[in-house]
Design an enzyme around this catalytic site. Sequence first.
Site, PDB file in Angstrom:
ATOM      1  N   MET A 161       0.854  -1.182   0.000  1.00  0.00           N
ATOM      2  CA  MET A 161       0.000   0.000   0.000  1.00  0.00           C
ATOM      3  C   MET A 161       0.891   1.232   0.000  1.00  0.00           C
ATOM      4  SD  MET A 161      -3.081  -0.990   2.612  1.00  0.00           S
ATOM      5  CE  MET A 161      -3.882   0.609   2.369  1.00  0.00           C
ATOM      6  N   SER A 172       2.543   2.479  -2.347  1.00  0.00           N
ATOM      7  CA  SER A 172       3.770   2.366  -3.153  1.00  0.00           C
ATOM      8  C   SER A 172       3.659   3.026  -4.515  1.00  0.00           C
ATOM      9  CB  SER A 172       4.132   0.877  -3.333  1.00  0.00           C
ATOM     10  OG  SER A 172       3.066   0.179  -3.965  1.00  0.00           O
ATOM     11  N   GLY A 173       2.472   3.474  -4.903  1.00  0.00           N
ATOM     12  CA  GLY A 173       2.317   4.173  -6.170  1.00  0.00           C
ATOM     13  C   GLY A 173       1.716   3.318  -7.277  1.00  0.00           C
ATOM     14  N   GLU A 207      -6.796  -2.787  -7.999  1.00  0.00           N
ATOM     15  CA  GLU A 207      -7.127  -3.634  -6.848  1.00  0.00           C
ATOM     16  C   GLU A 207      -7.384  -5.081  -7.290  1.00  0.00           C
ATOM     17  OE1 GLU A 207      -7.049  -0.216  -4.272  1.00  0.00           O
ATOM     18  OE2 GLU A 207      -6.597  -2.336  -4.143  1.00  0.00           O
ATOM     19  N   VAL A 208      -6.511  -5.574  -8.163  1.00  0.00           N
ATOM     20  CA  VAL A 208      -6.769  -6.877  -8.781  1.00  0.00           C
ATOM     21  C   VAL A 208      -6.649  -8.019  -7.777  1.00  0.00           C
ATOM     22  CG1 VAL A 208      -4.442  -7.404  -9.634  1.00  0.00           C
ATOM     23  CG2 VAL A 208      -6.451  -7.992 -11.034  1.00  0.00           C
ATOM     24  N   CYS A 248      11.479   4.076   9.302  1.00  0.00           N
ATOM     25  CA  CYS A 248      12.911   4.387   9.150  1.00  0.00           C
ATOM     26  C   CYS A 248      13.273   5.042   7.832  1.00  0.00           C
ATOM     27  CB  CYS A 248      13.728   3.099   9.308  1.00  0.00           C
ATOM     28  SG  CYS A 248      13.594   1.982   7.889  1.00  0.00           S
ATOM     29  N   CYS A 253       9.376  -1.309   5.791  1.00  0.00           N
ATOM     30  CA  CYS A 253      10.444  -2.092   5.158  1.00  0.00           C
ATOM     31  C   CYS A 253      10.483  -3.469   5.831  1.00  0.00           C
ATOM     32  CB  CYS A 253      11.790  -1.390   5.324  1.00  0.00           C
ATOM     33  SG  CYS A 253      12.397  -1.414   7.007  1.00  0.00           S
ATOM     34  N   CYS A 255      11.482  -3.351   9.673  1.00  0.00           N
ATOM     35  CA  CYS A 255      10.452  -2.747  10.542  1.00  0.00           C
ATOM     36  C   CYS A 255       9.172  -3.566  10.537  1.00  0.00           C
ATOM     37  CB  CYS A 255      10.188  -1.308  10.098  1.00  0.00           C
ATOM     38  SG  CYS A 255      11.623  -0.223  10.293  1.00  0.00           S
TER      39      CYS A 255
END
Length: 194
Positions: free
Chosen positions: A27, A29-30, A98-99, A157, A186, A189
Site C-alpha cells: 500500500m 507504493s504508487g 485492486e486486482v 525508518c 520495510c 520494521c
Amino acid sequence: MFLEPNLFKSTERKAPAGWIEVVCGSMFSGKTEELIRRLKRAKIAQMRVEIFKPVADTRYHDEDIVSHNQNSIRSTPVHNSGEILLLAGDCDVIGLDEVQFFDENIVEVCDALANQGKRIIVAGLDMDFKGNPFGPMPRLMAIAEFVTKVHAVCVNCGAAAHYSYRKVEQQQTVLLGETESYEARCRSCFHGEN
Ligand SMILES: Nc1ncnc2c1ncn2[C@@H]1O[C@H](COP(=O)(O)OP(=O)(O)O)[C@@H](O)[C@H]1O
Ligand SMILES: Cc1cn([C@H]2C[C@H](O)[C@@H](COP(=O)(O)O)O2)c(=O)[nH]c1=O
Ligand SMILES: [Zn+2]
C-alpha cells in the site's frame, strides 16, 4: 519509468500483439498512480481504453479509480472477472485496479484478453498484511510479460518499503482502509527488528 513496448506490427505477424503488464507492491507504493499514468498515456495515443475495478473497492468512490494523492480516472465496477470478458468489447487496452480482490479466474480472463491482442495493465497488492501472496497476484505475475514492483517509504525508518503493516487488531484478509489501518514498512520494521 516503464515505457510501452513498441511492438512492430510486422506484415508477417498473424496473431495480434497483446500482452500483460502487472504493477505490484505494498500500500502507498504508487501502484494506482502508475496505472493511471499508463492508462492516460494510452488514451493520448488514441487507444480505445476500458477500465474496471472490483465492486468491493468502495474506499474512495463507487466508480472512479482514485489514488492516495486523489488522482482519479473513471472506471466500471464489476462483480467478477467474467463481467470483464463480457464488457471488454473491441477495445485496445484494459486497465484493472485492486486486482488482488478479484476471483482466481481473473488470471484466465487476462490471459484470454491478451491472446485477443489487447494490452492488459493490472495493479494490485502482491502481499496481504501478513506478508503472504495475495489472491490471484502470484499467478498473474507469473504469466505477465512485464512485472513492475513499486515501493513505498517505510514510515518507521525511511527505507524502501514493500510490506503493508496492519495497525489494527482485525485478522480477516480483506479489510478496506487507509492510514487509519495500514502503514508502509520495510522488511526490518515489518518484522519488528527496528
Ligand atoms: N509511506 C508512503 N510512501 C510513499 N508514498 C506515500 C506514503 N504514504 C502516502 N504516500 C502517498 O501515496 C501516493 C501513492 O498513492 P497510490 O498510487 O494510490 O498508492 P497505492 O495504489 O500503491 O496504494 C504517493 O505518491 C504518496 O503521495
Ligand atoms: C494489506 C491489505 C490491504 N487491504 C485493503 C486495504 C485497501 O483498501 C486495499 C489496498 O489499497 P491500495 O490501493 O493498495 O492502497 O486493500 C486488505 O483488504 N487486506 C490486506 O491484507
Ligand atoms: Zn523501516
